[in-house]
Write a protein that holds these residues in place. Structure first.
Motif, PDB file in Angstrom:
ATOM      1  N   LYS A 185       2.474  -8.607   7.841  1.00 21.96           N
ATOM      2  CA  LYS A 185       1.201  -8.093   7.330  1.00 21.96           C
ATOM      3  C   LYS A 185       0.107  -9.142   7.496  1.00 21.96           C
ATOM      4  O   LYS A 185       0.385 -10.332   7.588  1.00 21.96           O
ATOM      5  CB  LYS A 185       1.310  -7.770   5.836  1.00 21.96           C
ATOM      6  CG  LYS A 185       2.386  -6.794   5.477  1.00 21.96           C
ATOM      7  CD  LYS A 185       2.493  -6.652   3.975  1.00 21.96           C
ATOM      8  CE  LYS A 185       3.640  -5.746   3.599  1.00 21.96           C
ATOM      9  NZ  LYS A 185       3.761  -5.594   2.148  1.00 21.96           N
ATOM     10  N   HIS A 210      -4.460   3.159   7.082  1.00 17.86           N
ATOM     11  CA  HIS A 210      -4.627   2.935   5.656  1.00 17.86           C
ATOM     12  C   HIS A 210      -3.920   1.679   5.162  1.00 17.86           C
ATOM     13  O   HIS A 210      -2.755   1.459   5.482  1.00 17.86           O
ATOM     14  CB  HIS A 210      -4.127   4.170   4.907  1.00 17.86           C
ATOM     15  CG  HIS A 210      -4.807   5.406   5.391  1.00 17.86           C
ATOM     16  ND1 HIS A 210      -4.262   6.208   6.369  1.00 17.86           N
ATOM     17  CD2 HIS A 210      -6.003   5.936   5.089  1.00 17.86           C
ATOM     18  CE1 HIS A 210      -5.095   7.204   6.625  1.00 17.86           C
ATOM     19  NE2 HIS A 210      -6.155   7.067   5.860  1.00 17.86           N
ATOM     20  N   TYR A 255      -2.630  -1.157   2.106  1.00 17.32           N
ATOM     21  CA  TYR A 255      -2.111  -1.250   0.757  1.00 17.32           C
ATOM     22  C   TYR A 255      -3.185  -2.005  -0.015  1.00 17.32           C
ATOM     23  O   TYR A 255      -3.614  -3.083   0.410  1.00 17.32           O
ATOM     24  CB  TYR A 255      -0.784  -2.016   0.752  1.00 17.32           C
ATOM     25  CG  TYR A 255      -0.206  -2.192  -0.624  1.00 17.32           C
ATOM     26  CD1 TYR A 255       0.524  -1.175  -1.230  1.00 17.32           C
ATOM     27  CD2 TYR A 255      -0.408  -3.378  -1.320  1.00 17.32           C
ATOM     28  CE1 TYR A 255       1.053  -1.339  -2.501  1.00 17.32           C
ATOM     29  CE2 TYR A 255       0.120  -3.538  -2.594  1.00 17.32           C
ATOM     30  CZ  TYR A 255       0.845  -2.519  -3.175  1.00 17.32           C
ATOM     31  OH  TYR A 255       1.358  -2.683  -4.425  1.00 17.32           O
ATOM     32  N   GLU A 280      -3.968  -5.348   2.234  1.00 14.62           N
ATOM     33  CA  GLU A 280      -2.878  -5.660   3.164  1.00 14.62           C
ATOM     34  C   GLU A 280      -2.855  -4.611   4.268  1.00 14.62           C
ATOM     35  O   GLU A 280      -2.863  -3.413   3.987  1.00 14.62           O
ATOM     36  CB  GLU A 280      -1.519  -5.630   2.449  1.00 14.62           C
ATOM     37  CG  GLU A 280      -1.379  -6.647   1.356  1.00 14.62           C
ATOM     38  CD  GLU A 280      -0.008  -6.597   0.686  1.00 14.62           C
ATOM     39  OE1 GLU A 280       0.802  -5.691   1.007  1.00 14.62           O
ATOM     40  OE2 GLU A 280       0.251  -7.472  -0.158  1.00 14.62           O
ATOM     41  N   TYR A 281      -2.833  -5.069   5.502  1.00 16.13           N
ATOM     42  CA  TYR A 281      -2.710  -4.173   6.651  1.00 16.13           C
ATOM     43  C   TYR A 281      -1.469  -4.517   7.456  1.00 16.13           C
ATOM     44  O   TYR A 281      -1.150  -5.689   7.642  1.00 16.13           O
ATOM     45  CB  TYR A 281      -3.920  -4.300   7.586  1.00 16.13           C
ATOM     46  CG  TYR A 281      -5.126  -3.518   7.147  1.00 16.13           C
ATOM     47  CD1 TYR A 281      -5.161  -2.134   7.286  1.00 16.13           C
ATOM     48  CD2 TYR A 281      -6.232  -4.155   6.619  1.00 16.13           C
ATOM     49  CE1 TYR A 281      -6.268  -1.411   6.892  1.00 16.13           C
ATOM     50  CE2 TYR A 281      -7.357  -3.438   6.230  1.00 16.13           C
ATOM     51  CZ  TYR A 281      -7.370  -2.068   6.375  1.00 16.13           C
ATOM     52  OH  TYR A 281      -8.473  -1.351   5.986  1.00 16.13           O
ATOM     53  N   HIS A 306       2.942   0.475  10.010  1.00 17.46           N
ATOM     54  CA  HIS A 306       4.277   0.909   9.580  1.00 17.46           C
ATOM     55  C   HIS A 306       5.103   1.445  10.748  1.00 17.46           C
ATOM     56  O   HIS A 306       6.288   1.156  10.853  1.00 17.46           O
ATOM     57  CB  HIS A 306       4.171   2.009   8.516  1.00 17.46           C
ATOM     58  CG  HIS A 306       3.313   1.649   7.363  1.00 17.46           C
ATOM     59  ND1 HIS A 306       3.806   1.071   6.218  1.00 17.46           N
ATOM     60  CD2 HIS A 306       1.972   1.773   7.170  1.00 17.46           C
ATOM     61  CE1 HIS A 306       2.822   0.864   5.375  1.00 17.46           C
ATOM     62  NE2 HIS A 306       1.703   1.271   5.917  1.00 17.46           N
TER      63      HIS A 306
END
Length: 113
Positions: A44, A74, A76, A87-88, A91
């Protein structure tokens, strides 16, 4: 490094449904150096923004969500009284993609408004 930010802010996130490799350390290094205050934590990129009060933290959170929604990428978000941790990571690929850095640069621009 300002050129990296300007370049990222002008880009749009590309759909990512997996099947591509995450960025390598060699690709991540220059992008991360171009973003002020962002740090790598495993797979991240993370930054904590500090504000005067809860209202400003919430307003920033809403603006960050709006930008991220427009990019369909999107984060966190962890919201405290006067802090917002963003946080990016991508996923679908289990790591970092250019989309993470595009959104991070755009969120940074919000903080400067």
């Amino acid at each position: 490094m300002a050129n990296i930010i300007e370049e990222l802010v002008r880009k749009k996130c590309a759909p990512c449904e997996g099947g591509v490799a995450p960025l390598t350390d060699a690709q991540i290094g220059p992008l991360l150096k171009g973003l002020s205050g962002w740090q790598r934590e495993g797979e991240k990129i993370v930054k904590e923004f500090k504000f005067k009060d809860h209202y400003q933290a919430q307003a920033f959170t809403n603006a960050a969500m709006w930008v991220s929604h427009r990019e369909d990428h999107h984060p966190y978000l962890l919201v405290g009284y006067n802090t917002v941790k963003v946080e990016y990571w991508t996923h679908a690929i289990g790591g970092l993609s250019e989309n993470d850095f595009i959104c991070a640069a755009k969120v940074d621009m919000l903080f400067d408004i």
